[in-house]
Scaffold this active site. Structure first.
Site, PDB file in Angstrom:
ATOM      1  N   ILE A 292      42.439  -7.841   3.114  1.00 40.90           N
ATOM      2  CA  ILE A 292      42.507  -8.063   1.666  1.00 40.90           C
ATOM      3  C   ILE A 292      42.948  -6.769   1.006  1.00 40.90           C
ATOM      4  O   ILE A 292      42.574  -5.673   1.436  1.00 40.90           O
ATOM      5  CB  ILE A 292      41.141  -8.523   1.111  1.00 40.90           C
ATOM      6  N   GLN A 299      43.318  -2.362  -9.542  1.00 42.88           N
ATOM      7  CA  GLN A 299      41.987  -2.267  -8.965  1.00 42.88           C
ATOM      8  C   GLN A 299      40.934  -2.021 -10.035  1.00 42.88           C
ATOM      9  O   GLN A 299      41.234  -1.639 -11.153  1.00 42.88           O
ATOM     10  CB  GLN A 299      41.954  -1.152  -7.906  1.00 42.88           C
ATOM     11  N   LYS A 301      39.145  -4.240 -11.564  1.00 45.57           N
ATOM     12  CA  LYS A 301      39.202  -5.221 -12.646  1.00 45.57           C
ATOM     13  C   LYS A 301      38.620  -6.573 -12.229  1.00 45.57           C
ATOM     14  O   LYS A 301      38.769  -7.555 -12.954  1.00 45.57           O
ATOM     15  CB  LYS A 301      40.645  -5.401 -13.126  1.00 45.57           C
ATOM     16  N   TYR A 303      39.476  -8.390  -9.553  1.00 48.30           N
ATOM     17  CA  TYR A 303      40.383  -9.270  -8.814  1.00 48.30           C
ATOM     18  C   TYR A 303      39.995  -9.366  -7.330  1.00 48.30           C
ATOM     19  O   TYR A 303      40.125 -10.428  -6.715  1.00 48.30           O
ATOM     20  CB  TYR A 303      41.819  -8.780  -8.943  1.00 48.30           C
ATOM     21  N   GLY A 304      39.530  -8.266  -6.753  1.00 47.60           N
ATOM     22  CA  GLY A 304      39.093  -8.309  -5.371  1.00 47.60           C
ATOM     23  C   GLY A 304      37.905  -9.235  -5.190  1.00 47.60           C
ATOM     24  O   GLY A 304      37.844 -10.007  -4.225  1.00 47.60           O
ATOM     25  N   GLU A 325      36.663 -10.596   8.884  1.00 42.92           N
ATOM     26  CA  GLU A 325      36.970 -10.036  10.195  1.00 42.92           C
ATOM     27  C   GLU A 325      36.580  -8.570  10.231  1.00 42.92           C
ATOM     28  O   GLU A 325      36.768  -7.833   9.263  1.00 42.92           O
ATOM     29  CB  GLU A 325      38.467 -10.206  10.465  1.00 42.92           C
ATOM     30  N   SER A 329      36.839  -1.677   6.315  1.00 45.46           N
ATOM     31  CA  SER A 329      37.068  -0.327   5.808  1.00 45.46           C
ATOM     32  C   SER A 329      35.912   0.073   4.911  1.00 45.46           C
ATOM     33  O   SER A 329      35.039  -0.740   4.578  1.00 45.46           O
ATOM     34  CB  SER A 329      38.385  -0.274   5.031  1.00 45.46           C
TER      35      SER A 329
END
EC number: 2.3.1.48
Length: 500
Positions: A292, A299, A301, A303-304, A325, A329
């Protein structure tokens, strides 16, 4: 070309001190340039912070001081350490070479639409014909046989991923300035090495939105599902671009087995890509997300989180309990921990509440309110409607948040609860919710893996209070975690999911 190549990485005595932001940082030199620039890695930090700095800013540090700084004793080489590396499996060999090959970014910046973005990691973009000629003209090597620091062999017999990386512009390490900039179309993700070609392309590129079908739309925000087998070139270019900002995943050019979910924001002209995630079509481990990325300009905001919530919604509708998976990170783990904690906190709030979350009070005439039936929607005046949060720009108003199940609870949650009502001396009554459940039942109710739920509960401190092996969680503890973690409402509205 007469420009000389860079000095190979991992030279002896590569540890130095650099003053960064007013503090001394231990760095390791990965590469040197003839102009005095050095490419350094900051010890203890992610390699997306690696950068070129002037060699004059380095201050030497002796070995003993470096070890004291790290807090590690001086090791004595053992016999096993002085022996050659033992035989490795093909997978171990591939992983070792992959880490060595991708230690340094091959592009410094990428031009993407109106943005010029600093890249984070290596991405195996193939060399163009002109770059092949430039690389072949460099002293001491060619584009196909250039020496890779730390890699003993680089042949077709190496694993396929290594071969892909060898095609990915490893000799770009000698480039600087504008030559270290990549140009990518923000509509179709076609990549170019020169700005003139990019400007010519964007004048004729007529793509207005990603290929595939809409699977979520809420106002101007749309998630598109793109099949890697049907739109191969688009997905390959998308993967190459995403790899500039993803480190822990290895890029495969065969996208046939993957689905890509692309989040866009629409204006009057077209849809602009904000980020994307991918997942395997068939995952025997029930992974609901492979990688992703939210593009750096968009970033922080939400959205992730929207894409993570959507990935779990896809799993839920498929009757599976998904998980991302591994490995994750540092940024991915932080985002998923936020999602897991928020999911559990919202669940506990519903579970440990006598009344629905949107009904702080209930008024009835003549008889006691029936809390076992479906409650009518709360009344709302004009002032309260004006104060309602609107969310992102262009977003449609929220759908009516009434509950279709009794008391706002589904059967799973209702079966876990016992409501104890005690009369008070003044004639009133106080109700308390008592819940006895296992971790597996909580994980099932929240559609989380047991290990993910346990990790999140432990990280937020809700597993700390135990008595005879039983964990006690109160509503006050839940609200304290919600305040500490700044738990917010869901970004995803399931009513706008368009999956069938």
């Amino acid at each position: 070309m007469t420009e000389s190549t860079s000095t190979p990485a991992r030279l002896q005595n590569t540890s130095y001190i650099v003053n960064k932001n007013g503090a001394d940082q231990l760095v390791n030199i990965l590469q040197r340039r003839p102009d005095g620039q050095v490419y350094v890695h900051y010890d203890g930090f992610d390699k997306r912070l690696d950068e070129w700095i002037p060699g004059t800013s380095l201050k030497p540090v002796n070995e003993s001081a470096r070890k004291r700084r790290r807090g590690t004793p001086s090791p004595t080489p053992t016999e096993s350490e002085t022996q050659p590396d033992p035989l490795m499996t093909e997978e171990e060999f591939d992983i070792k070479h992959h880490k060595q090959i991708t230690a340094q970014r091959n592009f410094d910046k990428v031009n993407f639409g109106q943005w010029r973005i600093k890249t984070w990691y290596f991405s195996p973009y193939p060399l163009t014909d002109s770059e092949l000629e430039d690389s072949t003209g460099l002293p001491g090597g060619s584009a196909s046989t250039s020496k890779i620091p730390g890699v003993n062999r680089a042949t077709v017999r190496s694993h396929g991923r290594t071969s892909d990386l060898l095609a990915g512009g490893l000799t770009r390490s000698h480039l600087s300035g504008e030559k270290s900039t990549l140009w990518v179309c923000d509509r179709c993700f076609k990549y170019m090495a020169e700005g003139a070609a990019w400007e010519m392309h964007i004048k004729h590129c007529d793509r207005r939105h990603p290929p595939g079908r809409k699977v979520y739309q809420r106002g101007a925000h749309i998630i598109w599902e793109v099949d890697g087998a049907k739109d191969k070139l688009y997905c390959q270019n998308l993967s190459l671009f995403g790899k500039l900002f993803i480190d822990v995943k290895t890029l495969f050019f065969d996208c046939d087995n993957f689905l890509f979910y692309i989040l866009t924001d629409a204006d009057s002209q077209r849809d602009h890509v904000l980020g994307f995630f991918s997942k395997e079509k068939i995952s025997y481990d029930d992974y609901n997300l492979a990688c992703i990325i939210v593009l750096p300009p968009y970033q922080r905001k939400g959205y992730g989180m929207l894409m993570i919530e959507f990935s779990y919604e896809v799993s839920r509708r498929g009757g599976k309990i998904g998980t991302p998976e591994r490995p994750l990170s540092d940024l991915g783990l932080r985002s998923y921990l936020t999602y897991w904690v928020a999911t559990l906190i919202r669940f506990f709030r519903r579970l440990l509440s006598v009344l629905p979350p949107d009904r702080p009070t209930i008024t009835s005439s003549g008889r006691l309110p029936d809390l076992t039936g479906v409650l009518p929607p709360p009344s709302e005046d004009a002032n309260s409607r004006k104060k309602r949060a609107k969310g992102w720009d262009g977003e449609t108003p929220d759908s009516n948040s009434t509950f279709t199940t009794p008391n706002g609870l589904d059967d799973t949650i209702a079966a876990m609860r016992t409501v104890l009502t005690v009369s008070n001396p003044d004639g009133s009554a106080t109700s308390h919710v008592v819940v006895r459940s296992t971790l597996a039942e909580i994980a099932l109710a929240t559609n989380l893996r047991i290990e993910d739920a346990a990790f999140a509960l432990n990280e937020c401190g809700l597993l700390g209070s135990t008595l005879e092996g039983v964990v006690g969680i109160t509503r006050e503890m839940v609200e304290a975690v919600a305040k500490e973690r700044n738990v917010k409402r869901m970004c995803l509205d399931p009513a706008h999911v368009m999956l069938t």
